[in-house]
Scaffold this motif. Structure first.
Motif, PDB file in Angstrom:
ATOM      1  N   TYR A  59     -17.572 -53.474  53.004  1.00 48.60           N
ATOM      2  CA  TYR A  59     -17.730 -53.009  51.633  1.00 48.60           C
ATOM      3  C   TYR A  59     -18.065 -51.526  51.545  1.00 48.60           C
ATOM      4  N   ILE A  60     -18.133 -50.833  52.694  1.00 44.59           N
ATOM      5  CA  ILE A  60     -18.401 -49.399  52.636  1.00 44.59           C
ATOM      6  C   ILE A  60     -17.133 -48.668  52.230  1.00 44.59           C
ATOM      7  N   HIS A  61     -17.307 -47.451  51.735  1.00 51.36           N
ATOM      8  CA  HIS A  61     -16.145 -46.668  51.305  1.00 51.36           C
ATOM      9  C   HIS A  61     -15.356 -46.191  52.521  1.00 51.36           C
ATOM     10  N   ARG A  62     -14.052 -46.302  52.442  1.00 49.56           N
ATOM     11  CA  ARG A  62     -13.200 -45.785  53.504  1.00 49.56           C
ATOM     12  C   ARG A  62     -11.861 -45.423  52.890  1.00 49.56           C
ATOM     13  N   ASP A  63     -11.122 -44.611  53.568  1.00 41.77           N
ATOM     14  CA  ASP A  63      -9.816 -44.175  53.075  1.00 41.77           C
ATOM     15  C   ASP A  63      -8.777 -45.221  53.449  1.00 41.77           C
ATOM     16  N   PRO A  64      -8.245 -45.972  52.462  1.00 41.56           N
ATOM     17  CA  PRO A  64      -7.309 -47.039  52.790  1.00 41.56           C
ATOM     18  C   PRO A  64      -5.920 -46.533  53.154  1.00 41.56           C
ATOM     19  N   SER A  65      -5.682 -45.228  53.039  1.00 41.60           N
ATOM     20  CA  SER A  65      -4.369 -44.705  53.415  1.00 41.60           C
ATOM     21  C   SER A  65      -4.231 -44.593  54.928  1.00 41.60           C
ATOM     22  N   THR A  66      -5.325 -44.788  55.635  1.00 42.94           N
ATOM     23  CA  THR A  66      -5.283 -44.790  57.086  1.00 42.94           C
ATOM     24  C   THR A  66      -5.512 -46.205  57.588  1.00 42.94           C
ATOM     25  N   THR A  67      -5.241 -46.441  58.861  1.00 44.12           N
ATOM     26  CA  THR A  67      -5.433 -47.765  59.449  1.00 44.12           C
ATOM     27  C   THR A  67      -6.366 -47.675  60.646  1.00 44.12           C
ATOM     28  N   GLU A  68      -7.321 -46.753  60.592  1.00 40.14           N
ATOM     29  CA  GLU A  68      -8.215 -46.552  61.721  1.00 40.14           C
ATOM     30  C   GLU A  68      -9.117 -47.758  61.965  1.00 40.14           C
ATOM     31  N   PHE A  69      -9.370 -48.543  60.883  1.00 43.60           N
ATOM     32  CA  PHE A  69     -10.244 -49.694  61.050  1.00 43.60           C
ATOM     33  C   PHE A  69      -9.506 -50.882  61.650  1.00 43.60           C
ATOM     34  N   LEU A 133       8.311 -50.511  43.277  1.00 45.17           N
ATOM     35  CA  LEU A 133       7.488 -49.329  43.538  1.00 45.17           C
ATOM     36  C   LEU A 133       6.454 -49.595  44.627  1.00 45.17           C
ATOM     37  N   ILE A 134       5.847 -50.781  44.606  1.00 46.77           N
ATOM     38  CA  ILE A 134       4.858 -51.127  45.620  1.00 46.77           C
ATOM     39  C   ILE A 134       5.504 -51.192  47.002  1.00 46.77           C
ATOM     40  N   LEU A 135       6.730 -51.737  47.095  1.00 48.82           N
ATOM     41  CA  LEU A 135       7.439 -51.764  48.376  1.00 48.82           C
ATOM     42  C   LEU A 135       7.700 -50.349  48.890  1.00 48.82           C
ATOM     43  N   ILE A 136       8.038 -49.451  47.977  1.00 50.25           N
ATOM     44  CA  ILE A 136       8.242 -48.052  48.375  1.00 50.25           C
ATOM     45  C   ILE A 136       6.942 -47.463  48.918  1.00 50.25           C
ATOM     46  N   PHE A 137       5.834 -47.747  48.232  1.00 52.26           N
ATOM     47  CA  PHE A 137       4.535 -47.260  48.705  1.00 52.26           C
ATOM     48  C   PHE A 137       4.226 -47.801  50.103  1.00 52.26           C
ATOM     49  N   LEU A 138       4.517 -49.083  50.324  1.00 55.49           N
ATOM     50  CA  LEU A 138       4.247 -49.681  51.629  1.00 55.49           C
ATOM     51  C   LEU A 138       5.062 -49.017  52.726  1.00 55.49           C
ATOM     52  N   PHE A 139       6.350 -48.806  52.490  1.00 55.79           N
ATOM     53  CA  PHE A 139       7.214 -48.188  53.493  1.00 55.79           C
ATOM     54  C   PHE A 139       6.797 -46.743  53.779  1.00 55.79           C
ATOM     55  N   ARG A 140       6.209 -46.087  52.790  1.00 57.84           N
ATOM     56  CA  ARG A 140       5.775 -44.706  52.975  1.00 57.84           C
ATOM     57  C   ARG A 140       4.339 -44.611  53.493  1.00 57.84           C
ATOM     58  N   GLY A 141       3.693 -45.759  53.656  1.00 54.72           N
ATOM     59  CA  GLY A 141       2.356 -45.780  54.231  1.00 54.72           C
ATOM     60  C   GLY A 141       1.227 -45.562  53.250  1.00 54.72           C
ATOM     61  N   TYR A 142       1.495 -45.664  51.942  1.00 61.33           N
ATOM     62  CA  TYR A 142       0.445 -45.482  50.941  1.00 61.33           C
ATOM     63  C   TYR A 142      -0.190 -46.837  50.626  1.00 61.33           C
ATOM     64  N   TYR A 143      -0.945 -47.367  51.576  1.00 65.21           N
ATOM     65  CA  TYR A 143      -1.478 -48.714  51.442  1.00 65.21           C
ATOM     66  C   TYR A 143      -2.554 -48.827  50.361  1.00 65.21           C
ATOM     67  N   GLY A 144      -3.298 -47.760  50.150  1.00 58.93           N
ATOM     68  CA  GLY A 144      -4.415 -47.821  49.218  1.00 58.93           C
ATOM     69  C   GLY A 144      -4.011 -47.983  47.771  1.00 58.93           C
ATOM     70  N   ILE A 145      -2.752 -47.688  47.454  1.00 61.24           N
ATOM     71  CA  ILE A 145      -2.305 -47.759  46.059  1.00 61.24           C
ATOM     72  C   ILE A 145      -1.733 -49.126  45.712  1.00 61.24           C
ATOM     73  N   VAL A 146      -1.572 -49.985  46.702  1.00 62.36           N
ATOM     74  CA  VAL A 146      -0.909 -51.268  46.479  1.00 62.36           C
ATOM     75  C   VAL A 146      -1.709 -52.158  45.536  1.00 62.36           C
ATOM     76  N   SER A 147      -2.993 -52.337  45.806  1.00 62.41           N
ATOM     77  CA  SER A 147      -3.806 -53.220  44.975  1.00 62.41           C
ATOM     78  C   SER A 147      -3.927 -52.726  43.536  1.00 62.41           C
ATOM     79  N   PRO A 148      -4.298 -51.452  43.294  1.00 60.36           N
ATOM     80  CA  PRO A 148      -4.345 -50.978  41.906  1.00 60.36           C
ATOM     81  C   PRO A 148      -3.002 -51.094  41.192  1.00 60.36           C
ATOM     82  N   SER A 149      -1.912 -50.775  41.887  1.00 61.09           N
ATOM     83  CA  SER A 149      -0.588 -50.835  41.261  1.00 61.09           C
ATOM     84  C   SER A 149      -0.211 -52.257  40.874  1.00 61.09           C
ATOM     85  N   SER A 150      -0.497 -53.212  41.765  1.00 64.89           N
ATOM     86  CA  SER A 150      -0.143 -54.603  41.466  1.00 64.89           C
ATOM     87  C   SER A 150      -0.924 -55.111  40.256  1.00 64.89           C
ATOM     88  N   LEU A 151      -2.192 -54.745  40.151  1.00 71.04           N
ATOM     89  CA  LEU A 151      -2.998 -55.166  39.000  1.00 71.04           C
ATOM     90  C   LEU A 151      -2.503 -54.521  37.713  1.00 71.04           C
TER      91      LEU A 151
END
Length: 215
Positions: A59-69, A133-151
């Protein structure tokens, strides 16, 4: 006595007009089941993500555009999460269609009519556009925008379709949009907001619909 008869006739006319212009066979129980499926899917996604991740507070803040976790293969992860999402969608659609058909038969309303076609078109347009649009975001690696966009796109679809069914659908859509905007301001909490939007809100909405219209 005559005034009462006039009121009854007016009520009957209003009821007929509503039945002809609005699709009133949506089942509240299908909303509840969709919420349950979404919570199950979110729980599976949570355990897949954090049982295989570097030990951190989820639940800590992290940048979801990366996959370091994440210490596994990202493509495999995306495929697994997409499969879970697809399962939730298919289960929700099957339940919704079956329960809607049952309620339509009870009310003497056709499931496939000009009203239901209009509802489907106005709901599908934002959903399909958002899904692409969400599929485009996924292919481009913008994972953090998927959840807000879907809602947000789901909320827009509900608001658009609400003109052809219960007004309560519009309020659910507005709640989804607001939740999506909040999720966009709080990156790193996408799964939590997704569970609230597609899980909790659906259960609340479905319960209200069930006790108001289905009983």
């Amino acid at each position: 006595m005559k005034e009462n008869e006039i009121q009854d006739e007016l009520a009957s006319i209003r009821n007929l007009m509503e039945r002809s212009s609005k699709f009133i066979s949506l089942s509240g129980l299908s909303g509840i089941l969709a919420g349950v499926y979404a919570l199950i899917g979110a729980s599976l996604a949570y355990f897949i993500l954090y049982d295989n991740s570097i030990p951190i507070d989820p639940y800590i803040h992290r940048d979801p555009s990366t996959t370091e976790f994440w210490d596994g293969d990202i493509n495999s992860l995306l495929l697994t999460l997409s499969s879970i999402g697809l399962f939730v969608l298919i289960a929700s659609l099957i339940s919704g269609i079956m329960l809607t058909r049952k309620k339509a038969r009870q009310k003497g309303q056709r499931v496939w009519s000009s009203t239901s076609r209009s509802l489907l078109f106005h709901m599908a347009t934002p959903l399909v556009s958002g899904g692409i649009l969400i599929l485009i975001f996924l292919f481009r690696g913008y994972y953090g925008i998927v959840s807000p966009s879907s809602l947000i796109f789901y909320g827009l679809a509900l608001v658009s379709a609400s003109n052809f069914t219960f007004t309560m659908v519009k309020y659910l859509g507005l709640c989804e949009i607001i939740l999506g905007l909040i999720a966009a301001c709080l990156p790193g909490y996408g799964l939590l907001f997704w569970a609230i939007g597609f899980g909790v809100l659906h259960i609340v909405y479905g319960s209200m619909m069930y006790f108001k219209y289905d009983r």
